[in-house]
Design a protein around this motif. Structure first.
Motif, PDB file in Angstrom:
ATOM      1  N   PHE A 147       0.839  -1.184   0.000  1.00 32.52           N
ATOM      2  CA  PHE A 147       0.000   0.000   0.000  1.00 32.52           C
ATOM      3  C   PHE A 147       0.880   1.243   0.000  1.00 32.52           C
ATOM      4  CE2 PHE A 147      -2.910   3.148   1.819  1.00 32.52           C
ATOM      5  CZ  PHE A 147      -4.013   2.942   1.020  1.00 32.52           C
ATOM      6  N   LEU A 148       0.692   2.119  -0.975  1.00 29.48           N
ATOM      7  CA  LEU A 148       1.500   3.323  -1.097  1.00 29.48           C
ATOM      8  C   LEU A 148       1.043   4.385  -0.089  1.00 29.48           C
ATOM      9  CD1 LEU A 148       1.648   3.579  -4.994  1.00 29.48           C
ATOM     10  CD2 LEU A 148       3.463   2.798  -3.462  1.00 29.48           C
ATOM     11  N   GLY A 149       2.008   5.031   0.563  1.00 29.51           N
ATOM     12  CA  GLY A 149       1.682   6.063   1.539  1.00 29.51           C
ATOM     13  C   GLY A 149       1.724   7.447   0.924  1.00 29.51           C
ATOM     14  N   GLY A 150       1.129   8.400   1.626  1.00 32.18           N
ATOM     15  CA  GLY A 150       1.128   9.771   1.136  1.00 32.18           C
ATOM     16  C   GLY A 150      -0.039  10.561   1.679  1.00 32.18           C
ATOM     17  N   GLU A 151      -0.521  11.517   0.907  1.00 30.11           N
ATOM     18  CA  GLU A 151      -1.594  12.406   1.335  1.00 30.11           C
ATOM     19  C   GLU A 151      -2.965  11.818   1.021  1.00 30.11           C
ATOM     20  OE1 GLU A 151      -3.185  16.976   0.511  1.00 30.11           O
ATOM     21  OE2 GLU A 151      -1.235  16.321  -0.246  1.00 30.11           O
ATOM     22  N   LEU A 152      -3.870  11.857   1.990  1.00 29.59           N
ATOM     23  CA  LEU A 152      -5.202  11.276   1.846  1.00 29.59           C
ATOM     24  C   LEU A 152      -6.155  12.235   1.142  1.00 29.59           C
ATOM     25  CD1 LEU A 152      -7.433   9.171   2.541  1.00 29.59           C
ATOM     26  CD2 LEU A 152      -7.700  10.377   4.727  1.00 29.59           C
ATOM     27  N   ASN A 153      -6.874  11.702   0.151  1.00 28.05           N
ATOM     28  CA  ASN A 153      -8.020  12.397  -0.446  1.00 28.05           C
ATOM     29  C   ASN A 153      -9.267  11.666   0.035  1.00 28.05           C
ATOM     30  OD1 ASN A 153     -10.171  13.251  -2.047  1.00 28.05           O
ATOM     31  ND2 ASN A 153      -8.927  13.450  -3.902  1.00 28.05           N
ATOM     32  N   PRO A 154      -9.949  12.183   1.084  1.00 29.57           N
ATOM     33  CA  PRO A 154     -11.062  11.429   1.681  1.00 29.57           C
ATOM     34  C   PRO A 154     -12.252  11.240   0.751  1.00 29.57           C
ATOM     35  CG  PRO A 154     -10.923  13.638   2.625  1.00 29.57           C
ATOM     36  CD  PRO A 154      -9.700  13.444   1.791  1.00 29.57           C
ATOM     37  N   LEU A 163       5.129  11.953  -1.362  1.00 31.87           N
ATOM     38  CA  LEU A 163       5.558  10.735  -0.674  1.00 31.87           C
ATOM     39  C   LEU A 163       5.142   9.494  -1.457  1.00 31.87           C
ATOM     40  CD1 LEU A 163       4.728  11.622   3.051  1.00 31.87           C
ATOM     41  CD2 LEU A 163       6.992  11.508   1.978  1.00 31.87           C
ATOM     42  N   CYS A 164       3.918   9.521  -1.974  1.00 30.34           N
ATOM     43  CA  CYS A 164       3.418   8.399  -2.779  1.00 30.34           C
ATOM     44  C   CYS A 164       4.250   8.240  -4.048  1.00 30.34           C
ATOM     45  CB  CYS A 164       1.950   8.655  -3.118  1.00 30.34           C
ATOM     46  SG  CYS A 164       1.128   7.315  -3.990  1.00 30.34           S
ATOM     47  N   GLU A 165       4.566   9.350  -4.693  1.00 29.78           N
ATOM     48  CA  GLU A 165       5.350   9.318  -5.926  1.00 29.78           C
ATOM     49  C   GLU A 165       6.768   8.798  -5.676  1.00 29.78           C
ATOM     50  OE1 GLU A 165       5.139  13.271  -7.448  1.00 29.78           O
ATOM     51  OE2 GLU A 165       2.929  13.268  -7.473  1.00 29.78           O
ATOM     52  N   ASN A 166       7.371   9.250  -4.594  1.00 28.52           N
ATOM     53  CA  ASN A 166       8.729   8.778  -4.277  1.00 28.52           C
ATOM     54  C   ASN A 166       8.759   7.278  -4.027  1.00 28.52           C
ATOM     55  OD1 ASN A 166       9.759  11.356  -4.500  1.00 28.52           O
ATOM     56  ND2 ASN A 166       9.626  11.796  -2.305  1.00 28.52           N
ATOM     57  N   MET A 167       7.756   6.772  -3.325  1.00 29.28           N
ATOM     58  CA  MET A 167       7.691   5.342  -3.039  1.00 29.28           C
ATOM     59  C   MET A 167       7.486   4.545  -4.322  1.00 29.28           C
ATOM     60  SD  MET A 167       5.204   3.483  -0.254  1.00 29.28           S
ATOM     61  CE  MET A 167       5.370   1.735   0.125  1.00 29.28           C
ATOM     62  N   LEU A 168       6.666   5.074  -5.211  1.00 33.27           N
ATOM     63  CA  LEU A 168       6.347   4.371  -6.457  1.00 33.27           C
ATOM     64  C   LEU A 168       7.571   4.224  -7.352  1.00 33.27           C
ATOM     65  CD1 LEU A 168       4.366   3.098  -8.403  1.00 33.27           C
ATOM     66  CD2 LEU A 168       3.487   5.378  -8.949  1.00 33.27           C
ATOM     67  N   GLN A 169       8.517   5.127  -7.258  1.00 32.37           N
ATOM     68  CA  GLN A 169       9.715   5.066  -8.093  1.00 32.37           C
ATOM     69  C   GLN A 169      10.591   3.850  -7.807  1.00 32.37           C
ATOM     70  OE1 GLN A 169      11.731   8.804  -7.610  1.00 32.37           O
ATOM     71  NE2 GLN A 169      10.076   9.993  -8.539  1.00 32.37           N
ATOM     72  N   GLU A 170      10.309   3.164  -6.706  1.00 29.84           N
ATOM     73  CA  GLU A 170      11.132   2.010  -6.312  1.00 29.84           C
ATOM     74  C   GLU A 170      10.718   0.711  -6.998  1.00 29.84           C
ATOM     75  OE1 GLU A 170      13.775   2.430  -4.330  1.00 29.84           O
ATOM     76  OE2 GLU A 170      13.267   4.565  -4.333  1.00 29.84           O
ATOM     77  N   PHE A 171       9.664   0.730  -7.807  1.00 32.50           N
ATOM     78  CA  PHE A 171       9.087  -0.523  -8.303  1.00 32.50           C
ATOM     79  C   PHE A 171       9.123  -0.640  -9.825  1.00 32.50           C
ATOM     80  CE2 PHE A 171       6.983   0.492  -4.279  1.00 32.50           C
ATOM     81  CZ  PHE A 171       7.220  -0.671  -3.565  1.00 32.50           C
ATOM     82  N   HIS A 172       9.250  -1.903 -10.267  1.00 29.80           N
ATOM     83  CA  HIS A 172       9.033  -2.273 -11.661  1.00 29.80           C
ATOM     84  C   HIS A 172       7.853  -3.251 -11.687  1.00 29.80           C
ATOM     85  CE1 HIS A 172      12.748  -0.390 -13.013  1.00 29.80           C
ATOM     86  NE2 HIS A 172      13.368  -0.966 -11.990  1.00 29.80           N
ATOM     87  N   PHE A 203       2.233   4.750 -12.575  1.00 34.31           N
ATOM     88  CA  PHE A 203       1.958   3.311 -12.623  1.00 34.31           C
ATOM     89  C   PHE A 203       2.248   2.776 -14.024  1.00 34.31           C
ATOM     90  CE2 PHE A 203      -1.344   3.225  -8.970  1.00 34.31           C
ATOM     91  CZ  PHE A 203      -0.400   2.767  -8.082  1.00 34.31           C
ATOM     92  N   SER A 204       1.716   3.474 -15.027  1.00 34.75           N
ATOM     93  CA  SER A 204       1.894   3.034 -16.411  1.00 34.75           C
ATOM     94  C   SER A 204       3.362   3.034 -16.817  1.00 34.75           C
ATOM     95  CB  SER A 204       1.095   3.951 -17.350  1.00 34.75           C
ATOM     96  OG  SER A 204       1.319   3.613 -18.700  1.00 34.75           O
ATOM     97  N   ASN A 205       4.090   4.093 -16.433  1.00 37.70           N
ATOM     98  CA  ASN A 205       5.516   4.185 -16.791  1.00 37.70           C
ATOM     99  C   ASN A 205       6.339   3.077 -16.152  1.00 37.70           C
ATOM    100  OD1 ASN A 205       5.040   6.454 -18.342  1.00 37.70           O
ATOM    101  ND2 ASN A 205       5.590   7.900 -16.721  1.00 37.70           N
ATOM    102  N   ALA A 206       5.883   2.593 -14.983  1.00 42.39           N
ATOM    103  CA  ALA A 206       6.618   1.542 -14.276  1.00 42.39           C
ATOM    104  C   ALA A 206       6.274   0.148 -14.780  1.00 42.39           C
ATOM    105  CB  ALA A 206       6.329   1.630 -12.774  1.00 42.39           C
ATOM    106  N   ALA A 207       5.281   0.035 -15.640  1.00 41.34           N
ATOM    107  CA  ALA A 207       4.766  -1.281 -16.042  1.00 41.34           C
ATOM    108  C   ALA A 207       5.127  -1.640 -17.484  1.00 41.34           C
ATOM    109  CB  ALA A 207       3.248  -1.309 -15.881  1.00 41.34           C
TER     110      ALA A 207
END
Length: 259
Positions: A147-154, A163-172, A203-207
């Motif tokens: 689960f990616l962390g970051g700012e909540l949009n309720p 924060l969410c973007e930085n975490m996402l950069q770690e994945f392929h 997401f698309s760029n990482a896939a």
């Protein structure tokens, strides 16, 4: 031409997707029915959220005041989203590393994931995460959920931001499944929230493969924020057939349409 109401309404939707608008009198003449019959068809399609009535006809529907909340969208076109979810889930293979972004269609997809082994699922959706946790704990699939962390949009039950973007950069990833606001041959894949659109793009760029989930209300629609051009998509999963006038171009760019 003698057509059932559903057949007339399907034709009206095809014209809307092609031209963005329809007029009552030409439709009545072409379909061989009264203008009152066409108005009833347009009223019904408007009640279903497919179009917006204007003087003398109708235009393609889009959300005028931003996308409805997550809770509101859960009640819209449930049957179509279930079909899309089932077809999308069937594209997952054992061992896949996948991303699921934000959307009520994604919940239907998670409900349809069964028997998959050793899959890794990445998501920025609170609601999707809850359903994934339940499915994993009940043994409907094996693997892990990140689960990616970051700012909540309720309002949208989503997580975005730096924060969410930085975490996402770690994945392929093998596959990115995206639930979007609009699919257009001219303006590509779009959504209503800038931050969510950026996460979907990442997401698309990482896939290796990008799969767009879009029910009939999204086809031919241009939403506010651009995610990617349509040629960047590998597969579109929908509850309706590909518009006839799109077929040649989609074949040329190698995009598959599943319905």
């Amino acid at each position: 031409m003698s057509l059932l109401a559903k057949e007339r309404q399907d034709l009206i939707m095809q014209y809307l997707i092609q031209d963005g608008k329809v007029k009552v009198i030409p439709l009545a003449d072409e379909l061989g029915v009264t203008t009152e019959t066409i108005r009833r068809d347009l009223d019904f399609l408007e009640s279903e959220g497919h179009l917006r009535r204007v003087h003398g006809g109708a235009v393609r529907s889009a959300y005028e005041y931003g996308e409805p909340t997550f809770e509101q969208r859960e009640t819209i076109n449930v049957e179509g989203k279930q079909r899309i979810g089932e077809m999308a889930a069937s594209l997952i293979q054992d061992g896949d590393m996948i991303a699921l972004d934000v959307g009520t269609t994604m919940i239907e997809m998670v409900k349809s994931i069964r028997g998959k082994k050793n899959i890794t699922v990445l998501t920025n959706s609170l609601a999707v995460g809850v359903h994934l946790s339940e499915a994993l704990s009940r043994g409907r699939f094996t693997g892990k959920v990140i689960f990616l962390g970051g700012e909540l949009n309720p309002e949208q039950n989503s997580i975005t931001g730096p924060l969410c973007e930085n975490m996402l950069q770690e994945f392929h990833l093998d596959k990115a499944f995206l639930s979007v606001g609009g699919v257009s041959l001219k303006t590509g894949i779009t959504d209503y929230d800038i931050n969510e659109s950026h996460i979907s793009k990442m997401f698309s760029n990482a896939a290796s493969q990008t799969i767009v989930l879009a029910d009939h209300s999204k086809i031919g629609v241009q939403a506010f924020s651009k995610i990617m051009p349509i040629h960047a998509v590998d597969i579109i999963v929908s509850d309706v057939s590909c518009p006839e006038d799109w077929e040649d171009e989609l074949m040329t760019i190698g995009l598959s349409w599943i319905n």
